[in-house]
Design an enzyme around this catalytic site. Structure first.
Site, PDB file in Angstrom:
ATOM      1  N   TYR A  24       0.729  -1.039   0.108  1.00 32.82           N
ATOM      2  CA  TYR A  24      -0.056  -0.030  -0.069  1.00 32.82           C
ATOM      3  C   TYR A  24       0.746   1.178   0.071  1.00 32.82           C
ATOM      4  CZ  TYR A  24      -3.881  -3.143   1.000  1.00 32.82           C
ATOM      5  OH  TYR A  24      -4.926  -4.093   0.723  1.00 32.82           O
ATOM      6  N   ASN A  75     -12.737   5.558  -1.606  1.00 33.69           N
ATOM      7  CA  ASN A  75     -12.072   4.344  -1.263  1.00 33.69           C
ATOM      8  C   ASN A  75     -12.408   3.554  -0.352  1.00 33.69           C
ATOM      9  OD1 ASN A  75     -10.433   2.026  -1.111  1.00 33.69           O
ATOM     10  ND2 ASN A  75      -8.510   3.294  -0.841  1.00 33.69           N
ATOM     11  N   HIS A  81     -15.997  -4.818  -1.957  1.00 33.60           N
ATOM     12  CA  HIS A  81     -16.336  -6.084  -2.388  1.00 33.60           C
ATOM     13  C   HIS A  81     -17.582  -6.783  -1.852  1.00 33.60           C
ATOM     14  CE1 HIS A  81     -12.308  -5.266  -3.924  1.00 33.60           C
ATOM     15  NE2 HIS A  81     -11.741  -5.121  -2.954  1.00 33.60           N
ATOM     16  N   ASP A  88     -26.053   1.325  -2.327  1.00 35.82           N
ATOM     17  CA  ASP A  88     -27.531   1.901  -2.123  1.00 35.82           C
ATOM     18  C   ASP A  88     -27.391   3.177  -1.699  1.00 35.82           C
ATOM     19  OD1 ASP A  88     -28.566  -0.274  -2.960  1.00 35.82           O
ATOM     20  OD2 ASP A  88     -29.239  -1.045  -1.094  1.00 35.82           O
ATOM     21  N   HIS A 101      -8.926   3.060  -5.681  1.00 27.82           N
ATOM     22  CA  HIS A 101      -8.209   1.881  -4.893  1.00 27.82           C
ATOM     23  C   HIS A 101      -6.701   2.368  -5.204  1.00 27.82           C
ATOM     24  CE1 HIS A 101     -11.947   0.047  -4.278  1.00 27.82           C
ATOM     25  NE2 HIS A 101     -12.167  -0.043  -5.561  1.00 27.82           N
ATOM     26  N   ARG A 112     -11.304  -9.935  -4.911  1.00 32.02           N
ATOM     27  CA  ARG A 112     -11.060  -8.326  -5.186  1.00 32.02           C
ATOM     28  C   ARG A 112     -11.695  -7.824  -6.565  1.00 32.02           C
ATOM     29  NH1 ARG A 112      -8.446  -6.828  -0.321  1.00 32.02           N
ATOM     30  NH2 ARG A 112      -7.213  -8.462   0.335  1.00 32.02           N
TER      31      ARG A 112
HETATM   32  O1  CA2 Z   1      -6.301  -0.960  -2.812  1.00 25.53           O
HETATM   33  C1  CA2 Z   1      -7.162  -0.416  -2.277  1.00 25.53           C
HETATM   34  O2  CA2 Z   1      -7.220   0.873  -2.068  1.00 25.53           O
HETATM   35  C2  CA2 Z   1      -8.070  -1.322  -1.358  1.00 25.53           C
HETATM   36  O3  CA2 Z   1      -9.296  -0.621  -1.416  1.00 25.53           O
HETATM   37  C3  CA2 Z   1      -7.416  -1.619  -0.144  1.00 25.53           C
HETATM   38  C4  CA2 Z   1      -8.293  -2.243   0.799  1.00 25.53           C
HETATM   39  C5  CA2 Z   1      -8.723  -3.638  -0.085  1.00 25.53           C
HETATM   40  O4  CA2 Z   1      -9.476  -4.475   0.744  1.00 25.53           O
HETATM   41  C6  CA2 Z   1      -9.120  -3.449  -1.194  1.00 25.53           C
HETATM   42  O5  CA2 Z   1      -9.404  -4.626  -2.048  1.00 25.53           O
HETATM   43  C7  CA2 Z   1      -8.264  -2.436  -2.347  1.00 25.53           C
HETATM   44  C8  CA2 Z   1      -7.758  -2.646   2.103  1.00 25.53           C
HETATM   45  C9  CA2 Z   1      -7.163  -1.402   2.670  1.00 25.53           C
HETATM   46  C10 CA2 Z   1      -6.405  -1.971   3.845  1.00 25.53           C
HETATM   47  O6  CA2 Z   1      -5.220  -0.999   4.160  1.00 25.53           O
HETATM   48  C11 CA2 Z   1      -4.173  -1.245   4.783  1.00 25.53           C
HETATM   49  C12 CA2 Z   1      -3.029  -0.427   5.154  1.00 25.53           C
HETATM   50  C13 CA2 Z   1      -2.152  -0.712   5.793  1.00 25.53           C
HETATM   51  C14 CA2 Z   1      -1.940  -1.975   6.360  1.00 25.53           C
HETATM   52  C15 CA2 Z   1      -2.903  -2.873   6.228  1.00 25.53           C
HETATM   53  C16 CA2 Z   1      -4.088  -2.596   5.695  1.00 25.53           C
END
Ligand code: CA2
Length: 148
Positions: A24, A75, A81, A88, A101, A112
């Protein structure tokens, strides 16, 4: 009067920059918020930036934007998902919306690959890291001003 945009962040995005940096990125959510505020000022839009780990709170943020904001960047994290409720809410408020994302969800696990909220989005940005937030501001401004 300048347009007002609401940026909504869903579950676990408060952990950005502290864990899973290889996935991320290095930026914290506060870093992203600051970058968005700087860019928003540059392009003449007002910005509100929110995060919650709670699905119902995300629904409340969206409903709350109905009479106060001109567009939404969302986001929805993992709720992307799964959440019919967020879809809604977005369909109900009918604001110009960009789904965002950090990662390319289509390059990741199969579960995903399906976004329930895309049906309410005018545009989608994914896989461009934290920079996607700033790009989304440019995008939503164009959508609101019919320049896209
Ligand atoms: O890619 C993205 O921005 C997502 O929305 C991030 C979500 C994931 O479930 C989506 O499929 C894609 C997850 C966010 C989790 O963020 C974290 C950040 C740092 C450490 C752990 C999780």
């Amino acid at each position: 009067m300048s347009k007002k945009i609401l940026v909504i962040n869903g579950p676990n995005l408060n952990l950005l920059g502290s864990r899973e940096k290889e996935k991320y990125g290095q930026s914290s959510l506060d870093d992203i918020k600051n970058n968005c505020q700087i860019h928003a000022k540059k392009i003449g839009i007002d910005l509100d930036f929110k995060q919650s780990n709670v699905e119902g709170e995300l629904v409340n943020f969206i409903q709350g934007a109905r009479n106060t904001h001109d567009g939404i960047i969302i986001n929805a994290g993992g709720y992307t998902h799964t959440s019919v409720a967020i879809l809604d809410a977005l369909l109900a408020v009918k604001k110009p919306t960009i789904e965002l994302h950090i990662t390319n969800i289509y390059k990741r696990e199969d579960f995903r690959h399906k976004s329930l909220i895309s049906k309410a989005a005018d545009g989608i940005i994914c896989g461009l890291g934290a920079d996607g937030y700033v790009m989304a501001l440019d995008g939503i401004k164009k959508i609101i001003n019919n320049e896209n």
